[in-house]
Design a protein around this motif. Sequence first.
Motif, short mmCIF file in Angstrom:
data_model
loop_
_atom_site.label_atom_id
_atom_site.label_comp_id
_atom_site.label_asym_id
_atom_site.label_seq_id
_atom_site.Cartn_x
_atom_site.Cartn_y
_atom_site.Cartn_z
N PRO A 89 0.86 -1.20 0.00
CA PRO A 89 0.00 0.00 0.00
C PRO A 89 0.89 1.24 0.00
CG PRO A 89 -0.70 -1.58 1.66
CD PRO A 89 0.62 -2.05 1.16
N LEU A 90 0.63 2.16 -0.94
CA LEU A 90 1.50 3.34 -1.09
C LEU A 90 1.52 4.17 0.20
CD1 LEU A 90 3.27 5.11 -2.92
CD2 LEU A 90 1.18 6.27 -3.67
N ALA A 91 0.35 4.28 0.83
CA ALA A 91 0.25 5.12 2.03
C ALA A 91 1.20 4.61 3.13
CB ALA A 91 -1.19 5.14 2.53
N LEU A 121 1.08 1.73 -10.16
CA LEU A 121 0.22 2.09 -9.04
C LEU A 121 -1.23 1.82 -9.41
CD1 LEU A 121 -0.09 3.52 -6.25
CD2 LEU A 121 -0.33 5.67 -7.51
N LYS A 122 -1.87 0.97 -8.63
CA LYS A 122 -3.26 0.65 -8.94
C LYS A 122 -4.04 0.52 -7.65
CE LYS A 122 -5.90 -2.46 -11.86
NZ LYS A 122 -5.91 -3.73 -12.52
N ASP A 123 -5.13 1.25 -7.54
CA ASP A 123 -6.00 1.21 -6.35
C ASP A 123 -5.22 1.42 -5.06
OD1 ASP A 123 -8.07 0.68 -8.07
OD2 ASP A 123 -7.83 -1.50 -7.88
N GLY A 124 -4.26 2.36 -5.08
CA GLY A 124 -3.51 2.69 -3.87
C GLY A 124 -2.42 1.69 -3.54
N VAL A 125 -2.23 0.69 -4.39
CA VAL A 125 -1.19 -0.33 -4.15
C VAL A 125 -0.10 -0.15 -5.19
CG1 VAL A 125 -0.69 -2.79 -4.09
CG2 VAL A 125 -2.84 -1.93 -3.16
N VAL A 126 1.15 -0.19 -4.75
CA VAL A 126 2.26 0.07 -5.67
C VAL A 126 3.15 -1.18 -5.76
CG1 VAL A 126 3.80 1.08 -3.91
CG2 VAL A 126 4.02 1.77 -6.30
N ARG A 127 3.70 -1.41 -7.00
CA ARG A 127 4.68 -2.48 -7.19
C ARG A 127 5.67 -2.03 -8.25
NH1 ARG A 127 3.32 -5.06 -11.99
NH2 ARG A 127 1.13 -4.85 -12.56
N VAL A 128 6.81 -2.70 -8.28
CA VAL A 128 7.82 -2.35 -9.28
C VAL A 128 7.40 -2.99 -10.60
CG1 VAL A 128 10.24 -2.62 -9.94
CG2 VAL A 128 9.64 -2.20 -7.56
N ALA A 129 7.51 -2.23 -11.70
CA ALA A 129 7.14 -2.77 -13.02
C ALA A 129 7.98 -4.00 -13.31
CB ALA A 129 7.36 -1.72 -14.09
N ALA A 130 7.35 -5.00 -13.95
CA ALA A 130 8.00 -6.30 -14.16
C ALA A 130 9.33 -6.15 -14.89
CB ALA A 130 7.07 -7.21 -14.94
N ARG A 131 9.39 -5.25 -15.85
CA ARG A 131 10.61 -5.14 -16.65
C ARG A 131 11.80 -4.67 -15.83
NH1 ARG A 131 11.57 0.09 -18.09
NH2 ARG A 131 9.85 1.51 -17.60
N MET A 132 11.50 -3.95 -14.68
CA MET A 132 12.60 -3.43 -13.86
C MET A 132 13.28 -4.53 -13.03
SD MET A 132 12.51 -0.46 -14.89
CE MET A 132 13.90 0.11 -13.93
N THR A 133 12.56 -5.62 -12.79
CA THR A 133 13.16 -6.67 -11.96
C THR A 133 13.84 -7.73 -12.82
OG1 THR A 133 11.06 -7.82 -11.98
CG2 THR A 133 11.51 -6.43 -10.08
N ARG A 134 13.69 -7.62 -14.17
CA ARG A 134 14.34 -8.59 -15.05
C ARG A 134 15.82 -8.36 -15.08
NH1 ARG A 134 10.83 -7.16 -19.84
NH2 ARG A 134 8.87 -8.10 -19.27
N LYS A 135 16.54 -9.45 -15.35
CA LYS A 135 17.97 -9.29 -15.58
C LYS A 135 18.12 -8.55 -16.88
CE LYS A 135 20.07 -12.47 -12.69
NZ LYS A 135 20.59 -13.79 -12.48
N ARG A 136 18.98 -7.65 -16.97
CA ARG A 136 19.10 -6.81 -18.16
C ARG A 136 20.03 -7.43 -19.18
NH1 ARG A 136 16.88 -1.94 -17.33
NH2 ARG A 136 16.60 -2.15 -19.54
N GLY A 137 19.82 -7.05 -20.44
CA GLY A 137 20.74 -7.39 -21.50
C GLY A 137 20.66 -8.85 -21.93
N ILE A 138 21.62 -9.22 -22.72
CA ILE A 138 21.60 -10.53 -23.36
C ILE A 138 21.75 -11.65 -22.34
CG2 ILE A 138 24.05 -10.92 -23.92
CD1 ILE A 138 21.16 -11.03 -26.42
#
Lengths: 312, 673
Positions: free
Chosen positions: B61-63, B88-105
């Motif tokens: 919850p963002l609050a 951010l949806k209905d006051g609940v926040v999470r990190v976008a899926a692409r940000m938690t992926r391992k980056r690059g090849i």
Amino acid sequence: MEVILNEFTSTEASEERIADLLRADVSASGSVLRSTTIRRIQMALGGNEEVNERIVGVCERLEADGDFHASKGGVVNATPLRLIDVGRGRYRVIGSAPERWLRQILPGELKPGLIRELEVGDTGELERAVKRVKGVILSPEAWAGFEFSPEANAEWLEFLNGRLTYEAKTGQMDPEAGWQAFVIHQDAWRWLHSVDGLGLWRAWMNGYFRWVWSTPGQDMNAKAIELTQDEGTRTCFALARAAGVAIPAHLESHGEDVVFWIEAWLPRAEYRYLRLLSKDLKRDGSRVEWTFTRENWERVYPSLNNRLRIEL
Amino acid sequence: MRLSQLESTVLGGVWERGEDARLRLDNAWRQTPWGHWVPSNAWLANDAMMELGWETGEEHPLAEVLDSFERQLGIPCAFCAADSRFVLKDGVVRVAARMTRKRGIQGVREKLPKKIETFFDGVPTERPKREIPADAAVLVCMPEGALCLRLGPFPKLFNFIKQLSVTNEFGERTRVLASNARHTPCLIPVDAGPLKIEAVGFEDDEDVFDPLSLPGLPNEELSVFRVNADDMGQLVATRTLALGQTYRLLAPPSLHVPGHGWRVVSSGWHFLEVTLTAANQWELEPTFAALGLKIGESGPAIRPSPRSWPDAWRWTPRFERYAAYQIGREIELQVSGFDADFEGECKVVVEGVGESRVLELGVGDECTLELKDLRPGRYVCGLYHSRAAIVPEHYFFEVFDEPLALPSSEVTIEIRDKNVTSAGEGLHTFAPGKPSRIWNGSLGTLEEAPLVKGPAGWPVLVRWAGLGRLMRSMELRDDGTLSLDFLRDWFDKPRPYGRLHVGLGELGEVVLEHEHVLSVVEIHELLLSKVESSNWQDSRGVYKHLYPLWFEPVCAYIGHEPEFVPLEDDPPVHVGMIRLMKTSGKGTMLLERRCRGLVVMMEELDDEPGEELKDWVDQKCLEEKTERAFFTDGRYWGRRMAQSRRPLKIVDLFEVVRNEEMFDKFLDDFGGI
């Protein structure tokens, strides 16, 4: 595993290469839509309109030659290996297996092409190899289907008349369909409307001829039996033979080869026989020109003469 | 205010009053790096939240998060909702899926083994009920603009469902054998209108099969189909078409179609097929723009090279096609359409059987890859572009170590006869290149229809030589079998003799000699039941009516092939006539059919027929080349030999069928066995 990066090089789009690619694709698929296999090869060759057209033409040719079998819904099917023994250790190779497969399977020297030929010294080894892949070795006569197709002679007409006694029905011929009767007129066969001919009738319907046999001299209301295209063309030759009429045919010498032409549709078995042993064929309406080596012509002519009484 | 705002939201009311206010002139607000505005005294928490190391899918919850920061820092905190690193949806926040992926090849490589497993082993989504999966009934556009319904597969379809029906908007039904759509999809030509798919016989039973309704194609707008590698156009929602792809466009009659090349297909619909290339994109752009279509960036493609074509095309459980190569081959793949502006902008990863290779592609948009020393197993070749707008491309393939599979030329026919009295019952192999007679018996009493096995799709010609015409041109099915089921209908009518030719061209032909002879016991049972059940006597003298009702079956039971003879000359008294025929084989090819006698149907046979009638019948016998004539009114039967002076010996059929000794004599005198 080794992966090497190379520059792109295009593949030649000769008829021979296209044929082998089509065979490879149909063999890999088993059964596939004709349009699918054609498109795959078009995409792989990345060709222009002319190449695309060539691919379509080659596919049609392979179907006509027996490498593929076309079935309903525009599907083409892979076919088993059939080797036709054309003499002196040479075999015509019919079947959908591409050259790479054949080289793995068969002994001897494979000559690629739209129609492939194999030259083998040891026929015993070849027989064993063909048996291993559940293929079959046939004579040209067996390939053509001479065993299943009678000669066009009096016995054939007797067979048709016999069928009239147990298969005939009235109302086979719709008078509106433009039926033509087979007649012999001035030492040649003709198709004429509104006459009572020698018993054979034909009418053009939905893109093909319908053939009917009835008692000679009777009109369209007579009891009749329906014939297939093959039976109809065979009957033309049998009636001409019975009347002692020569079929318009001609032979010309062209260097090492001979060119034979005939202005009549051949029955299926004889057509397959000529197609197998000819080097080339050209069509112009009902006239077909066949090119043979002299050696093959020596083999073809007696059969043609026996079966259809074509005299030159 | 802890959540960032758009300037238009904060100042909307002020601007509506016509005042030219801007937040940048107000010290109470400051702009976030993502373009939103937060109060100047608030601390922006977004970067600190990224440092918290939340896992994929972890929601807060963002609050509560902001409260926690405020407690630690002792100052007001704010969150910018425009930061694309968060959802951010209905006051609940999470990190976008692409940000938690391992980056690059490296991240890509780690995921490829899972991708291979999913592609090759992934099964269609399990459904709680035996309903149609959404992708099991889709509209596809085939070449020449033919619209088809791709129906199936339905692996969970109940076995007792034999047919599926597709009903169009006009109520016209097309039926499909359920077996054809159970394990592989089948194509059914359809119109553009809405469709309903049901199980025949279970239309009202949703527990057995949930009917599915397809909306059909829209009547006001263009439908776009992207052509896949199987030459099937799949309906796509996008209006941005990629270079290098082939599309099929179907426009409803109400839509004006600009440009050239359109063809009218069914019901006034217009069809165009086009492959977008760099050469034709400028020419097509105005046409496409008028239709609301855009031409996007080129999509990369990996295809088999003509120099090393796959040895087999195989299917995953989800009916995705992939290539398979025999072991030992050097596999060449064509890579195109990647459009790399600098070296390394595009990378290729080949992954499979525990090995992985990465290559950087050079400048340009096409190259070939040569793959060597591959062990048996499953592989994927993936192409990844630095430009996010260009989607990755994958080519899945398999290396196998089995021998190459050629279709077999062997053809067999299996005949199972419940009487086991026929010669040649069992499995027979065709002799290539020649016909062979393998069997004789009664085809009408077979336990199962003869089953032909051979190469899939091979043409089969079935021809009957005998009374009546039967000529069927068929093909062996995909599984290489064909059951001659239609023979059951053919032998519904009595057919005493004939030859059935089953031909497969140069692979051989078999001839089955059919002869159906009833035993004396069977004839007796049939006649007795006929005598006890028929009320034919009401129709005495109406021979045309009586013939099928009484005389034809009776003559057939006692072994004849009866034929009704229309009389052209007037007989001396009112009689009808039947020709009794017999078909038999003559040599290998010919059949012979001869007249074995005549039946003279009379109104009453209680006395010797008159001389005038007998002379007339003798003349008919002469014309038909037979000596026997049977006089009968149906019940009483008398036999006459032509020119004979002996009176008729009349027997009563009703008495005969109840007396064994008389019955045998009756068959000797009148039967055709």
